[in-house]
Design a protein around this motif. Sequence first.
Motif, PDB file in Angstrom:
ATOM      1  N   ASP A 141      -1.590   3.120 -33.334  1.00 33.57           N
ATOM      2  CA  ASP A 141      -1.460   1.917 -32.806  1.00 33.57           C
ATOM      3  C   ASP A 141       0.255   1.441 -33.084  1.00 33.57           C
ATOM      4  OD1 ASP A 141      -3.414   1.270 -31.719  1.00 33.57           O
ATOM      5  OD2 ASP A 141      -4.271  -0.329 -33.323  1.00 33.57           O
ATOM      6  N   GLU A 142       0.705   1.771 -34.372  1.00 31.49           N
ATOM      7  CA  GLU A 142       1.773   1.545 -34.847  1.00 31.49           C
ATOM      8  C   GLU A 142       2.877   2.304 -34.562  1.00 31.49           C
ATOM      9  OE1 GLU A 142       4.578  -0.836 -37.604  1.00 31.49           O
ATOM     10  OE2 GLU A 142       2.580  -1.104 -36.752  1.00 31.49           O
ATOM     11  N   MET A 143       2.620   3.763 -34.023  1.00 34.46           N
ATOM     12  CA  MET A 143       3.671   4.745 -33.566  1.00 34.46           C
ATOM     13  C   MET A 143       3.844   4.514 -31.913  1.00 34.46           C
ATOM     14  SD  MET A 143       4.556   6.456 -35.860  1.00 34.46           S
ATOM     15  CE  MET A 143       4.403   5.159 -36.904  1.00 34.46           C
ATOM     16  N   LEU A 144       2.676   3.962 -31.192  1.00 38.78           N
ATOM     17  CA  LEU A 144       2.952   3.331 -30.065  1.00 38.78           C
ATOM     18  C   LEU A 144       3.872   2.319 -29.867  1.00 38.78           C
ATOM     19  CD1 LEU A 144      -0.726   3.725 -28.522  1.00 38.78           C
ATOM     20  CD2 LEU A 144       1.178   4.902 -27.881  1.00 38.78           C
ATOM     21  N   ARG A 145       3.806   1.265 -31.041  1.00 39.82           N
ATOM     22  CA  ARG A 145       4.668   0.346 -31.115  1.00 39.82           C
ATOM     23  C   ARG A 145       6.098   0.894 -31.238  1.00 39.82           C
ATOM     24  NH1 ARG A 145       7.066  -3.427 -34.338  1.00 39.82           N
ATOM     25  NH2 ARG A 145       6.700  -2.415 -36.336  1.00 39.82           N
TER      26      ARG A 145
ATOM     27  N   THR B  99     -10.912   6.548 -40.401  1.00 40.14           N
ATOM     28  CA  THR B  99     -10.822   6.514 -38.852  1.00 40.14           C
ATOM     29  C   THR B  99      -9.837   5.376 -38.585  1.00 40.14           C
ATOM     30  OG1 THR B  99     -12.900   7.596 -38.197  1.00 40.14           O
ATOM     31  CG2 THR B  99     -11.835   6.118 -36.531  1.00 40.14           C
ATOM     32  N   LEU B 100     -10.216   4.094 -39.379  1.00 40.07           N
ATOM     33  CA  LEU B 100      -9.239   2.992 -39.298  1.00 40.07           C
ATOM     34  C   LEU B 100      -8.033   3.261 -39.565  1.00 40.07           C
ATOM     35  CD1 LEU B 100     -11.558   0.070 -40.584  1.00 40.07           C
ATOM     36  CD2 LEU B 100     -10.877   0.410 -38.367  1.00 40.07           C
ATOM     37  N   ILE B 101      -7.816   3.958 -40.433  1.00 42.75           N
ATOM     38  CA  ILE B 101      -6.214   4.155 -40.841  1.00 42.75           C
ATOM     39  C   ILE B 101      -5.653   5.128 -39.920  1.00 42.75           C
ATOM     40  CG2 ILE B 101      -4.899   5.824 -42.596  1.00 42.75           C
ATOM     41  CD1 ILE B 101      -6.721   4.893 -44.742  1.00 42.75           C
ATOM     42  N   ILE B 102      -6.340   6.100 -38.947  1.00 41.36           N
ATOM     43  CA  ILE B 102      -5.762   7.021 -38.209  1.00 41.36           C
ATOM     44  C   ILE B 102      -5.315   6.022 -36.903  1.00 41.36           C
ATOM     45  CG2 ILE B 102      -6.222   8.776 -36.458  1.00 41.36           C
ATOM     46  CD1 ILE B 102      -7.817  10.116 -38.690  1.00 41.36           C
ATOM     47  N   LEU B 103      -6.335   5.278 -36.566  1.00 45.34           N
ATOM     48  CA  LEU B 103      -6.109   4.228 -35.295  1.00 45.34           C
ATOM     49  C   LEU B 103      -5.027   3.287 -35.712  1.00 45.34           C
ATOM     50  CD1 LEU B 103      -9.828   3.479 -34.433  1.00 45.34           C
ATOM     51  CD2 LEU B 103      -8.363   5.099 -33.245  1.00 45.34           C
TER      52      LEU B 103
ATOM     53  N   ARG C 150       9.323   3.120 -18.125  1.00 47.99           N
ATOM     54  CA  ARG C 150       8.166   3.467 -17.405  1.00 47.99           C
ATOM     55  C   ARG C 150       7.159   4.480 -17.910  1.00 47.99           C
ATOM     56  NH1 ARG C 150      10.237   6.459 -12.835  1.00 47.99           N
ATOM     57  NH2 ARG C 150       9.417   8.492 -14.078  1.00 47.99           N
ATOM     58  N   ARG C 151       7.635   5.499 -18.401  1.00 43.18           N
ATOM     59  CA  ARG C 151       6.875   6.470 -19.271  1.00 43.18           C
ATOM     60  C   ARG C 151       5.717   5.632 -20.292  1.00 43.18           C
ATOM     61  NH1 ARG C 151      11.525  10.931 -19.766  1.00 43.18           N
ATOM     62  NH2 ARG C 151      11.355  11.729 -17.679  1.00 43.18           N
ATOM     63  N   TYR C 152       6.503   4.911 -20.839  1.00 44.94           N
ATOM     64  CA  TYR C 152       5.492   3.977 -22.124  1.00 44.94           C
ATOM     65  C   TYR C 152       4.426   3.383 -21.244  1.00 44.94           C
ATOM     66  CZ  TYR C 152       4.038   0.377 -25.118  1.00 44.94           C
ATOM     67  OH  TYR C 152       3.150  -0.523 -25.548  1.00 44.94           O
ATOM     68  N   LYS C 153       4.757   2.820 -20.165  1.00 42.71           N
ATOM     69  CA  LYS C 153       3.869   1.706 -19.617  1.00 42.71           C
ATOM     70  C   LYS C 153       2.737   2.946 -18.733  1.00 42.71           C
ATOM     71  CE  LYS C 153       6.723  -2.080 -18.530  1.00 42.71           C
ATOM     72  NZ  LYS C 153       7.548  -2.783 -17.613  1.00 42.71           N
ATOM     73  N   VAL C 154       3.210   3.806 -18.246  1.00 44.42           N
ATOM     74  CA  VAL C 154       2.352   5.056 -17.938  1.00 44.42           C
ATOM     75  C   VAL C 154       1.341   5.506 -18.962  1.00 44.42           C
ATOM     76  CG1 VAL C 154       2.005   7.293 -16.654  1.00 44.42           C
ATOM     77  CG2 VAL C 154       3.863   5.734 -15.886  1.00 44.42           C
ATOM     78  N   ILE C 155       1.832   5.632 -20.017  1.00 43.37           N
ATOM     79  CA  ILE C 155       0.753   6.213 -21.099  1.00 43.37           C
ATOM     80  C   ILE C 155       0.107   5.156 -21.424  1.00 43.37           C
ATOM     81  CG2 ILE C 155       0.818   6.647 -23.617  1.00 43.37           C
ATOM     82  CD1 ILE C 155       1.607   9.122 -22.111  1.00 43.37           C
ATOM     83  N   MET C 156       0.204   3.977 -21.466  1.00 43.34           N
ATOM     84  CA  MET C 156      -0.508   2.715 -21.816  1.00 43.34           C
ATOM     85  C   MET C 156      -1.635   2.486 -20.775  1.00 43.34           C
ATOM     86  SD  MET C 156       0.610   1.949 -24.858  1.00 43.34           S
ATOM     87  CE  MET C 156      -0.602   0.277 -24.980  1.00 43.34           C
ATOM     88  N   ALA C 157      -1.257   2.468 -19.468  1.00 46.75           N
ATOM     89  CA  ALA C 157      -2.234   2.214 -18.410  1.00 46.75           C
ATOM     90  C   ALA C 157      -3.015   3.716 -18.456  1.00 46.75           C
ATOM     91  CB  ALA C 157      -1.519   2.433 -17.253  1.00 46.75           C
ATOM     92  N   THR C 158      -2.719   4.769 -18.827  1.00 50.39           N
ATOM     93  CA  THR C 158      -3.700   5.947 -18.443  1.00 50.39           C
ATOM     94  C   THR C 158      -4.570   6.088 -19.708  1.00 50.39           C
ATOM     95  OG1 THR C 158      -1.883   7.216 -17.573  1.00 50.39           O
ATOM     96  CG2 THR C 158      -3.630   8.456 -18.460  1.00 50.39           C
ATOM     97  N   TYR C 159      -4.202   5.896 -20.901  1.00 54.02           N
ATOM     98  CA  TYR C 159      -4.801   5.940 -22.166  1.00 54.02           C
ATOM     99  C   TYR C 159      -5.254   4.718 -23.143  1.00 54.02           C
ATOM    100  CZ  TYR C 159      -3.325  10.792 -21.214  1.00 54.02           C
ATOM    101  OH  TYR C 159      -3.029  12.085 -20.435  1.00 54.02           O
ATOM    102  N   ILE C 160      -4.518   3.475 -22.965  1.00 56.04           N
ATOM    103  CA  ILE C 160      -4.713   2.831 -23.831  1.00 56.04           C
ATOM    104  C   ILE C 160      -5.471   1.325 -23.385  1.00 56.04           C
ATOM    105  CG2 ILE C 160      -3.897   1.318 -25.547  1.00 56.04           C
ATOM    106  CD1 ILE C 160      -3.845   4.167 -26.123  1.00 56.04           C
ATOM    107  N   GLU C 161      -4.922   1.170 -22.280  1.00 50.93           N
ATOM    108  CA  GLU C 161      -5.362  -0.426 -21.505  1.00 50.93           C
ATOM    109  C   GLU C 161      -6.654  -0.478 -20.959  1.00 50.93           C
ATOM    110  OE1 GLU C 161      -2.111  -1.175 -18.815  1.00 50.93           O
ATOM    111  OE2 GLU C 161      -0.719  -1.518 -20.565  1.00 50.93           O
ATOM    112  N   ASP C 162      -7.548  -1.372 -21.147  1.00 50.76           N
ATOM    113  CA  ASP C 162      -8.620  -1.247 -20.398  1.00 50.76           C
ATOM    114  C   ASP C 162      -8.529  -2.379 -19.154  1.00 50.76           C
ATOM    115  OD1 ASP C 162     -10.359   0.431 -21.605  1.00 50.76           O
ATOM    116  OD2 ASP C 162     -10.628  -1.222 -23.377  1.00 50.76           O
ATOM    117  N   PRO C 163      -9.268  -1.994 -17.888  1.00 50.06           N
ATOM    118  CA  PRO C 163      -9.487  -0.396 -17.599  1.00 50.06           C
ATOM    119  C   PRO C 163      -8.311   0.285 -17.304  1.00 50.06           C
ATOM    120  CG  PRO C 163      -9.417  -2.016 -15.497  1.00 50.06           C
ATOM    121  CD  PRO C 163      -9.023  -3.007 -16.896  1.00 50.06           C
TER     122      PRO C 163
ATOM    123  N   LEU D 158       6.115  11.336 -33.337  1.00 51.85           N
ATOM    124  CA  LEU D 158       5.903  10.094 -33.878  1.00 51.85           C
ATOM    125  C   LEU D 158       4.261  10.229 -34.804  1.00 51.85           C
ATOM    126  CD1 LEU D 158       7.222   7.511 -31.524  1.00 51.85           C
ATOM    127  CD2 LEU D 158       7.979   7.684 -33.814  1.00 51.85           C
ATOM    128  N   ILE D 159       3.547  10.653 -34.158  1.00 55.01           N
ATOM    129  CA  ILE D 159       2.082  10.685 -34.689  1.00 55.01           C
ATOM    130  C   ILE D 159       1.718  11.852 -35.530  1.00 55.01           C
ATOM    131  CG2 ILE D 159      -0.340  10.801 -34.091  1.00 55.01           C
ATOM    132  CD1 ILE D 159       0.150   9.407 -31.338  1.00 55.01           C
TER     133      ILE D 159
END
Length: 96
Positions: free
Chosen positions: A21-25, A13-17, A41-54, A86-87
């Motif tokens: 992270d690396e592919m998002l970078r 799981t850690l390897i996958i995560l 903008r698309r990158y930022k939308v993905i981050m806001a939707t799925y990655i960033e908290d909240p 990428l993933i």
Amino acid sequence: LYIESIKQSQQRTLIILNHIDEMLRYYRIDCEQNGNEEDIRRYKVIMATYIEDPKKSAEAIAGTFGIDRRTVFKDINAAMKPLTALIFGIDSLKLA
């Protein structure tokens, strides 16, 4: 044996995560280097939707970028193609 199995699962799981992270970078770097404002903008939308908290709603993201709510979903769909490649690499061709 059971504990060892859990330990191996945690390591996978850690390897996958870390890979995600690396592919998002890489995706961020590609979007920034190509200079296309839509891709950034698309990158930022993905981050806001799925990655960033909240996580943000489509309405909140649309307001942030001054776009229509439907454009948020179009951006997510457009970003999925390069992110999937990428993933998942060559295996992503089987998903298409």
